[in-house]
Each structure stands twice: as C-alpha cells, then as structure tokens.
Design an enzyme around this catalytic site. Structure first.
Site, PDB file in Angstrom:
ATOM      1  N   CYS A  98       5.937  -0.086   7.525  1.00  0.00           N
ATOM      2  CA  CYS A  98       5.597   1.121   6.769  1.00  0.00           C
ATOM      3  C   CYS A  98       6.803   1.536   5.946  1.00  0.00           C
ATOM      4  O   CYS A  98       7.924   1.566   6.459  1.00  0.00           O
ATOM      5  CB  CYS A  98       5.205   2.247   7.733  1.00  0.00           C
ATOM      6  N   LEU A  99       6.561   1.851   4.681  1.00  0.00           N
ATOM      7  CA  LEU A  99       7.675   2.253   3.801  1.00  0.00           C
ATOM      8  C   LEU A  99       8.316   3.548   4.280  1.00  0.00           C
ATOM      9  O   LEU A  99       9.453   3.837   3.899  1.00  0.00           O
ATOM     10  CB  LEU A  99       7.174   2.390   2.356  1.00  0.00           C
ATOM     11  N   GLN A 126       3.270   9.885   1.323  1.00  0.00           N
ATOM     12  CA  GLN A 126       4.546   9.156   1.401  1.00  0.00           C
ATOM     13  C   GLN A 126       5.459   9.469   0.216  1.00  0.00           C
ATOM     14  O   GLN A 126       6.646   9.144   0.249  1.00  0.00           O
ATOM     15  CB  GLN A 126       4.308   7.648   1.503  1.00  0.00           C
ATOM     16  N   GLY A 162       0.837  -1.197   0.000  1.00  0.00           N
ATOM     17  CA  GLY A 162       0.000   0.000   0.000  1.00  0.00           C
ATOM     18  C   GLY A 162       0.870   1.245   0.000  1.00  0.00           C
ATOM     19  O   GLY A 162       2.066   1.170   0.341  1.00  0.00           O
ATOM     20  N   HIS A 188      -4.438   1.381   7.699  1.00  0.00           N
ATOM     21  CA  HIS A 188      -3.082   1.945   7.759  1.00  0.00           C
ATOM     22  C   HIS A 188      -2.962   3.134   6.795  1.00  0.00           C
ATOM     23  O   HIS A 188      -2.422   4.184   7.153  1.00  0.00           O
ATOM     24  CB  HIS A 188      -2.089   0.824   7.422  1.00  0.00           C
ATOM     25  N   GLU A 189      -3.493   2.985   5.584  1.00  0.00           N
ATOM     26  CA  GLU A 189      -3.387   4.057   4.578  1.00  0.00           C
ATOM     27  C   GLU A 189      -4.281   5.251   4.924  1.00  0.00           C
ATOM     28  O   GLU A 189      -3.874   6.412   4.750  1.00  0.00           O
ATOM     29  CB  GLU A 189      -3.732   3.537   3.181  1.00  0.00           C
ATOM     30  N   HIS A 193      -2.625   7.398   7.318  1.00  0.00           N
ATOM     31  CA  HIS A 193      -1.638   8.295   6.684  1.00  0.00           C
ATOM     32  C   HIS A 193      -2.313   9.584   6.188  1.00  0.00           C
ATOM     33  O   HIS A 193      -1.724  10.666   6.275  1.00  0.00           O
ATOM     34  CB  HIS A 193      -0.973   7.628   5.477  1.00  0.00           C
TER      35      HIS A 193
END
Ligand code: GNR
Ligand code: NI
Length: 172
Positions: A94-95, A51, A46, A136-137, A140
């Site tokens: 998480c990236l 990000q 994702g 999670h997204e 963000h």
C-alpha cells in the site's frame, strides 16, 4: 496535472469513511487526473482519494503491464455486488504503508458496480490482480487497510514501526 503528497500510516485520515461522489464536476475530473499522475509517479497500481487527503469515493487503477501502454481506469462510488466463494492469496502493498508487503486472502473474483467519468453506471467482472486491487481500494473508501486482514501480531508490529518513524520525522 499535479502530483499530490501521499497520506501515510498512522495518519488518522486513513480511517475516514469517504463520501459518495454526487456528480462529476471539474473538481472531480481534476482530482482523478491528479490521482492518476500521483499513482503513476509512485508507482502504484491503484489509489483511493483518501490517500491524497480527499475523503470521497473515487478510485484510480491501472493494472496493465507495460509503461508505454497505460490503461488508466477511474471508478466513482464503486461497490462490490458479488464476490466468489473461492479465495486467492496475493502479496499486497500500500502506498500509505511504504515498503511493507504481506500476503492477504480475499475473494478471487468480484463483480463491482460503479460510475464512470460520464457518471454512467457500469459493472465489471474482475479476477486476478484487478479483483484484489478493487477490493483493496474499496476497503480504503471505508477506512480499512490491508493490514486489517493480517494477524494482530503483524499489524501491531507495523503500526508501531510507522508510529515511531512519524515521531522521528516530527522531531527531525
Ligand atoms: O500499488 C499497489 N499495489 C498493490 C499490490 C497488491 C495489492 C494491492 C495493491 S494497491 C497498491 C497501491 C495502493 O496503496 N492503493 O491503495
Ligand atoms: Ni492502499
């Protein structure tokens, strides 16, 4: 398509509340393409636009298993309209917080309303990894990170580690 550099903790952009997408323009389509390419390259399941440094409510997800059967999904202005009382624990990463993983408890199932790239309203009933990833997204988009759902002790430790790494990188 272009791979974009990822915004990494403790970059304060990660705390921005992203703005709704007002309409689907070429710029939005290009951003979605670039995010999918960036996500596959990372690799991740994702990605939220912030990000890659763009504070708009656009999310890309692919929770399919095989690399040769990609199922790219784009969510504009996603909102959770229902979540289950039942909770599940998943080891999240998480990236924007590379190589750090911790268990997070969230609702097991969610119903998410969003718009697709035709700007048509859609709803999805998600469970499993898709439910976790959507939550999670959407976090963000509101400036929330998965480490906000773990203990303060663990969070402070990882934030300090990434602050130190950023400082070292700055000095060279
Ligand atoms: O690639 C990712 N994997 C992942 C694993 C468990 C729970 C959430 C995620 S999302 C993450 C990519 C990312 O940082 N998205 O914002
Ligand atoms: Ni993330």
């Amino acid at each position: 398509m272009t791979i974009k550099p990822l915004v990494i903790l403790p970059d304060s952009q990660l705390r921005l509340v992203s703005a709704p997408v007002a309409s689907v323009t070429d710029e939005i389509r290009r951003l979605a393409d670039d995010m999918l390419e960036t996500m596959y390259e990372a690799p991740g399941i994702g990605l939220a636009a912030i990000q890659v440094g763009v504070p708009v409510r656009l999310v890309t997800i692919d929770v399919s298993r095989e690399e040769d059967a990609r199922v790219p999904q784009v969510f504009l202005n996603p909102e959770i309209v229902w979540s289950s009382e039942e909770r599940s624990k998943y080891e999240e990463g998480c990236l924007s917080i590379p190589d750090y993983y911790e268990e997070v408890e969230r609702p097991s199932k969610v119903k998410v309303r969003y718009r697709d790239l035709a700007f048509a309203e859609q709803e999805v009933d998600a469970d499993g990894i898709l439910a976790t990833c959507l939550q999670h997204e959407i976090d963000h988009l509101n400036g929330v990170l998965f480490i906000d759902h773990i203990s303060k002790l663990k969070r402070d430790r990882v934030v300090r580690k990434f602050a130190k790494l950023a400082k070292e990188k700055e000095r060279g």
